[in-house]
Motif scaffolding. Structure first.
Motif, PDB file in Angstrom:
ATOM      1  N   SER A  22       0.794  -1.406   0.086  1.00  0.00           N
ATOM      2  CA  SER A  22      -0.072  -0.207   0.136  1.00  0.00           C
ATOM      3  C   SER A  22       1.088   1.310  -0.052  1.00  0.00           C
ATOM      4  O   SER A  22       1.674   1.505   1.080  1.00  0.00           O
ATOM      5  CB  SER A  22      -0.959  -0.115   1.016  1.00  0.00           C
ATOM      6  N   HIS A  23       0.712   1.999  -0.835  1.00  0.00           N
ATOM      7  CA  HIS A  23       1.420   3.400  -1.111  1.00  0.00           C
ATOM      8  C   HIS A  23       0.962   4.241   0.188  1.00  0.00           C
ATOM      9  O   HIS A  23       1.633   4.984   0.860  1.00  0.00           O
ATOM     10  CB  HIS A  23       1.077   4.190  -2.313  1.00  0.00           C
ATOM     11  N   THR A  24      -0.225   4.133   0.248  1.00  0.00           N
ATOM     12  CA  THR A  24      -0.796   4.856   1.666  1.00  0.00           C
ATOM     13  C   THR A  24      -0.067   4.691   2.908  1.00  0.00           C
ATOM     14  O   THR A  24       0.184   5.452   3.678  1.00  0.00           O
ATOM     15  CB  THR A  24      -2.475   4.724   1.774  1.00  0.00           C
ATOM     16  N   LEU A  26       2.913   3.319   3.143  1.00  0.00           N
ATOM     17  CA  LEU A  26       4.337   3.710   3.139  1.00  0.00           C
ATOM     18  C   LEU A  26       4.386   5.168   3.433  1.00  0.00           C
ATOM     19  O   LEU A  26       5.359   5.730   3.989  1.00  0.00           O
ATOM     20  CB  LEU A  26       4.869   3.495   1.611  1.00  0.00           C
ATOM     21  N   GLU A  27       3.219   5.938   2.896  1.00  0.00           N
ATOM     22  CA  GLU A  27       3.357   7.506   3.297  1.00  0.00           C
ATOM     23  C   GLU A  27       3.056   7.458   4.725  1.00  0.00           C
ATOM     24  O   GLU A  27       3.900   8.517   5.262  1.00  0.00           O
ATOM     25  CB  GLU A  27       2.395   8.132   2.201  1.00  0.00           C
ATOM     26  N   ARG A  28       2.204   6.976   5.297  1.00  0.00           N
ATOM     27  CA  ARG A  28       2.177   7.218   6.694  1.00  0.00           C
ATOM     28  C   ARG A  28       3.185   6.889   7.465  1.00  0.00           C
ATOM     29  O   ARG A  28       3.752   7.600   8.151  1.00  0.00           O
ATOM     30  CB  ARG A  28       0.832   6.162   7.222  1.00  0.00           C
ATOM     31  N   ALA A  30       6.289   7.002   6.240  1.00  0.00           N
ATOM     32  CA  ALA A  30       7.400   7.891   6.206  1.00  0.00           C
ATOM     33  C   ALA A  30       7.192   9.476   7.111  1.00  0.00           C
ATOM     34  O   ALA A  30       8.008  10.134   7.500  1.00  0.00           O
ATOM     35  CB  ALA A  30       7.279   8.347   4.704  1.00  0.00           C
ATOM     36  N   GLN A  31       5.937   9.676   7.226  1.00  0.00           N
ATOM     37  CA  GLN A  31       5.423  10.840   8.065  1.00  0.00           C
ATOM     38  C   GLN A  31       5.707  10.432   9.488  1.00  0.00           C
ATOM     39  O   GLN A  31       6.245  11.318  10.308  1.00  0.00           O
ATOM     40  CB  GLN A  31       3.985  11.120   7.887  1.00  0.00           C
ATOM     41  N   ARG A  32       5.476   9.250   9.950  1.00  0.00           N
ATOM     42  CA  ARG A  32       5.400   9.000  11.250  1.00  0.00           C
ATOM     43  C   ARG A  32       7.226   8.742  11.687  1.00  0.00           C
ATOM     44  O   ARG A  32       7.401   9.230  12.714  1.00  0.00           O
ATOM     45  CB  ARG A  32       5.015   7.551  11.565  1.00  0.00           C
ATOM     46  N   HIS A  34       9.214  10.719  10.122  1.00  0.00           N
ATOM     47  CA  HIS A  34       9.674  12.119   9.940  1.00  0.00           C
ATOM     48  C   HIS A  34      10.974  12.066   8.829  1.00  0.00           C
ATOM     49  O   HIS A  34      11.982  12.686   9.377  1.00  0.00           O
ATOM     50  CB  HIS A  34      10.201  12.852  11.130  1.00  0.00           C
ATOM     51  N   ASP A  36      11.718  13.305   6.279  1.00  0.00           N
ATOM     52  CA  ASP A  36      11.923  14.460   5.691  1.00  0.00           C
ATOM     53  C   ASP A  36      12.852  15.343   6.366  1.00  0.00           C
ATOM     54  O   ASP A  36      13.512  16.254   5.939  1.00  0.00           O
ATOM     55  CB  ASP A  36      10.677  15.470   5.043  1.00  0.00           C
ATOM     56  N   HIS A  50       7.875  -0.019  -1.850  1.00  0.00           N
ATOM     57  CA  HIS A  50       6.499  -0.552  -2.543  1.00  0.00           C
ATOM     58  C   HIS A  50       7.148  -1.853  -2.982  1.00  0.00           C
ATOM     59  O   HIS A  50       7.689  -2.162  -4.131  1.00  0.00           O
ATOM     60  CB  HIS A  50       6.013   0.251  -3.504  1.00  0.00           C
TER      61      HIS A  50
END
Length: 171
Positions: A22-24, A26-28, A30-32, A34, A36, A50
């Motif tokens: 799930s891309h979603t 993976l995005e979560r 990455a946010q968790r 941090h 960036d 992915h």
């Protein structure tokens, strides 16, 4: 992302890779994590990929360890041989940790109807005996030894809420 965050706090892990279909998710993650905001050195240690554990993926080969935490019960039972082949035959880490719900323990959840599973996306939930049979067969087919451990408080009759198999590749 939670397991990855914990692993990144341990300096002995040079590289940590998270895989999800799930891309979603993976995005979560990455946010968790941090990502960036990570330093270049820290960012070089983590990779979010992915993919599917039901297909051979050369990006996952050569690692010392793999953890499939609450994963297998989301696979259709017919896909378990592909998962087994991709992880144990192709990637072949030295250690594999697999956790999955213990179906017997579901009786302790008063809000869970008899015979129901813990999550709508679960394709199956195994008893301790079913998990043991599957894991021992996988270990034997691929040259691993497996040890079983409970996760969570152990009910004398029903076992723990979660069961874990720790597979170690035989020399």
């Amino acid at each position: 992302g939670r397991l990855i965050a914990r692993l990144l706090k341990q300096s002995q892990f040079a590289r940590v890779v998270g895989v999800d279909v799930s891309h979603t998710m993976l995005e979560r993650a990455a946010q968790r994590l941090h990502i960036d905001e990570m330093s270049d050195r820290q960012r070089a240690r983590v990779d979010l990929v992915h993919g599917s554990l039901a297909y051979r993926d050369r990006r996952l080969e050569g690692f010392d360890a793999a953890a499939a935490v609450e994963v297998i019960e989301h696979l259709d039972p017919a896909r378990l041989p592909a998962f087994e082949k991709a992880l144990f035959a192709a990637a072949r880490p030295k250690v594999v940790v697999i956790t999955t719900p213990n179906a017997e323990y579901n009786a302790r959840f008063t809000d869970l109807p008899p015979g129901a599973m813990r999550h709508a996306d679960h394709r199956f939930e195994w008893t301790r005996a079913e998990f043991t049979v599957w894991a021992q067969a996988v270990a034997e087919r691929h040259g691993y030894a497996v040890e079983f451990r409970p996760i969570g408080a152990v009910d004398e009759a029903l076992g723990a809420p979660t069961q874990m198999g720790v597979f170690r590749r035989c020399p």
